[in-house]
Design a protein around this motif. Sequence first.
Motif, PDB file in Angstrom:
ATOM      1  N   GLY A 130     103.195  98.742  14.298  1.00  0.00           N
ATOM      2  CA  GLY A 130     102.808  99.029  12.923  1.00  0.00           C
ATOM      3  C   GLY A 130     102.171  97.881  12.171  1.00  0.00           C
ATOM      4  N   ASN A 131     102.071  96.704  12.785  1.00  0.00           N
ATOM      5  CA  ASN A 131     101.473  95.577  12.062  1.00  0.00           C
ATOM      6  C   ASN A 131     100.261  94.988  12.790  1.00  0.00           C
ATOM      7  OD1 ASN A 131     103.095  94.479  14.080  1.00  0.00           O
ATOM      8  ND2 ASN A 131     103.752  92.739  12.829  1.00  0.00           N
ATOM      9  N   THR A 132      99.563  95.809  13.572  1.00  0.00           N
ATOM     10  CA  THR A 132      98.355  95.353  14.261  1.00  0.00           C
ATOM     11  C   THR A 132      97.317  94.849  13.275  1.00  0.00           C
ATOM     12  OG1 THR A 132      98.694  96.865  16.109  1.00  0.00           O
ATOM     13  CG2 THR A 132      96.460  96.062  15.779  1.00  0.00           C
ATOM     14  N   GLU A 133      97.105  95.609  12.213  1.00  0.00           N
ATOM     15  CA  GLU A 133      96.071  95.224  11.243  1.00  0.00           C
ATOM     16  C   GLU A 133      96.392  93.872  10.615  1.00  0.00           C
ATOM     17  OE1 GLU A 133      93.286  97.347   7.920  1.00  0.00           O
ATOM     18  OE2 GLU A 133      95.200  98.277   8.423  1.00  0.00           O
ATOM     19  N   GLU A 134      97.635  93.662  10.255  1.00  0.00           N
ATOM     20  CA  GLU A 134      98.056  92.371   9.688  1.00  0.00           C
ATOM     21  C   GLU A 134      97.833  91.251  10.699  1.00  0.00           C
ATOM     22  OE1 GLU A 134     102.160  90.136   8.207  1.00  0.00           O
ATOM     23  OE2 GLU A 134     102.209  92.279   8.659  1.00  0.00           O
ATOM     24  N   ALA A 135      98.238  91.476  11.949  1.00  0.00           N
ATOM     25  CA  ALA A 135      98.075  90.460  12.987  1.00  0.00           C
ATOM     26  C   ALA A 135      96.598  90.139  13.203  1.00  0.00           C
ATOM     27  CB  ALA A 135      98.713  90.934  14.291  1.00  0.00           C
ATOM     28  N   PHE A 136      95.749  91.165  13.261  1.00  0.00           N
ATOM     29  CA  PHE A 136      94.341  90.927  13.548  1.00  0.00           C
ATOM     30  C   PHE A 136      93.590  90.334  12.364  1.00  0.00           C
ATOM     31  CE2 PHE A 136      94.990  92.238  17.656  1.00  0.00           C
ATOM     32  CZ  PHE A 136      93.819  92.085  18.393  1.00  0.00           C
ATOM     33  N   ASN A 137      94.017  90.616  11.157  1.00  0.00           N
ATOM     34  CA  ASN A 137      93.423  89.910  10.012  1.00  0.00           C
ATOM     35  C   ASN A 137      93.785  88.429  10.075  1.00  0.00           C
ATOM     36  OD1 ASN A 137      91.901  91.922   8.716  1.00  0.00           O
ATOM     37  ND2 ASN A 137      93.748  92.773   7.783  1.00  0.00           N
ATOM     38  N   PHE A 138      95.001  88.132  10.540  1.00  0.00           N
ATOM     39  CA  PHE A 138      95.399  86.741  10.748  1.00  0.00           C
ATOM     40  C   PHE A 138      94.546  86.102  11.850  1.00  0.00           C
ATOM     41  CE2 PHE A 138      97.996  83.837  13.387  1.00  0.00           C
ATOM     42  CZ  PHE A 138      98.079  82.778  12.495  1.00  0.00           C
TER      43      PHE A 138
END
Length: 145
Positions: A12-20
């Motif tokens: 559920g936190n792919t988007e957060e990880a990839f923005n990082f």
Amino acid sequence: MAKLNTYLNFDGNTEEAFNFYKSVFGGEFLAVNRMSEMPGAEQLPDNEKNRLMHIALPIGHGDILMASDTVPSMGHVLKVGNNSYISVFTESREEADLLFNGLSAGGEIEMALDDMFWGDYFGSFHDKFGVGWMINFPRQGQGHS
């Protein structure tokens, strides 16, 4: 063989990880696809429809970091150890068949090698040693190689 890339799974936190990762490596995403775009998405709980089905960030000279979120309603459970795959992009369907059949022997197939709704010939499995693999023959002109 055309290309090997790293494929990661998140809960559920792919988007957060990839923005990082994008903030560190730079570049622009090659793809951002949500679970809501796949066939049957209307069956997903609302809190899973916005999860990422696929994201790709070019890194360095031709390497691509890719990922997706798990889908708990489909029985996906993220555990340390199943959150990464070796993603192989082949040069032909025949090569995809050869690698898939060879590497998956004695392992556990997650998704049988088949033509997918996004146009590629794709399958995934864990080999008999527990290593996650994704075999992909991209539709013409759409590869990540």
